[in-house]
Design an enzyme around this catalytic site. Sequence first.
Site, PDB file in Angstrom:
ATOM      1  N   ASP A  29      -4.931  -3.175  -2.768  1.00  0.00           N
ATOM      2  CA  ASP A  29      -4.270  -4.310  -2.104  1.00  0.00           C
ATOM      3  C   ASP A  29      -5.126  -5.569  -2.000  1.00  0.00           C
ATOM      4  O   ASP A  29      -5.051  -6.300  -1.001  1.00  0.00           O
ATOM      5  CB  ASP A  29      -3.805  -3.909  -0.697  1.00  0.00           C
ATOM      6  N   LYS A 102       2.662   0.385  -4.703  1.00  0.00           N
ATOM      7  CA  LYS A 102       2.952   1.356  -3.646  1.00  0.00           C
ATOM      8  C   LYS A 102       3.779   0.702  -2.555  1.00  0.00           C
ATOM      9  O   LYS A 102       3.818  -0.516  -2.428  1.00  0.00           O
ATOM     10  CB  LYS A 102       1.654   1.920  -3.064  1.00  0.00           C
ATOM     11  N   CYS A 135      -4.847   0.866   4.739  1.00  0.00           N
ATOM     12  CA  CYS A 135      -4.656   1.490   3.436  1.00  0.00           C
ATOM     13  C   CYS A 135      -5.918   2.153   2.903  1.00  0.00           C
ATOM     14  O   CYS A 135      -5.833   3.183   2.228  1.00  0.00           O
ATOM     15  CB  CYS A 135      -4.109   0.467   2.451  1.00  0.00           C
TER      16      CYS A 135
END
Length: 197
Positions: A29, A102, A135
Site C-alpha cells: 500500500d 487487495k 496492513c
Amino acid sequence: MTAPKTLLELSGADLTPPRLADSCLVLIDIQNEYCAGPLALPDAEPAIAAAARLLARARASGAAIFHIAHKGRAGSLFDREAARGAIVGKLAPLASEAVIEKALPNAFAGTDLQGQLAATGRTNIVLAGFMTHMCISSTARAALDLSLRTTIAADACATRDLPDGRGGAISARTIHEVALAELSDRFAIIAQTETLT
C-alpha cells in the site's frame, strides 16, 4: 529486574535478517493516498525514501518483488483508477514485478499472494509499507500461520495518529513503535532498511 525479551528471543529463534537474494520483498500500500488528504501520514516521505532504497537493492540482488495495492471503490479512498490510488512514483513497479490488489488489511485475504510467494520457492518475506499498525501488522500475523519467516523494514513503514478513546490522540510515532514491538514478540524480525542487503 532483567531486561525484557521477546518470545522469539526466549525460544532461541534466529533473528538474523535474511539476504534479499533469498527473499520476497512485499511492498504494501505505498500509494499516493497516504501522501495527501485525510490519510496523509506524518512520516510518509522518509518511509517512501527508505522503501525506494530497499527496492533498488532488492532488484539488484535478484529478490522476488511484489507490490500490493489497496483497491477502494470508484471515487472513494484508494480508487485505483485515480491518482490517489496509484502506487507512488518512486516505487513504480517494473513490468516484470507482480502487482496484487487487495480489499482487506491482510494482503493474503482474498488474493493469490500466498500462491505467488510459494511459486518462488522462498519462505523469507520482507515487508515494507503502510500502515504499520494495520496492513503491515495484519499481513505479518497471517504470514506466521502460513509458515513464512517475516522481516519488517521498520523505517520503510509508517502510520498515522489515532484517537485514544478519551478525546485525545496517540501520535503516529507511538502507534508505529508499539505495533513493531508487538510484532517483534512473535511474528517478525524488525530491521532497519540499511541492514537488509
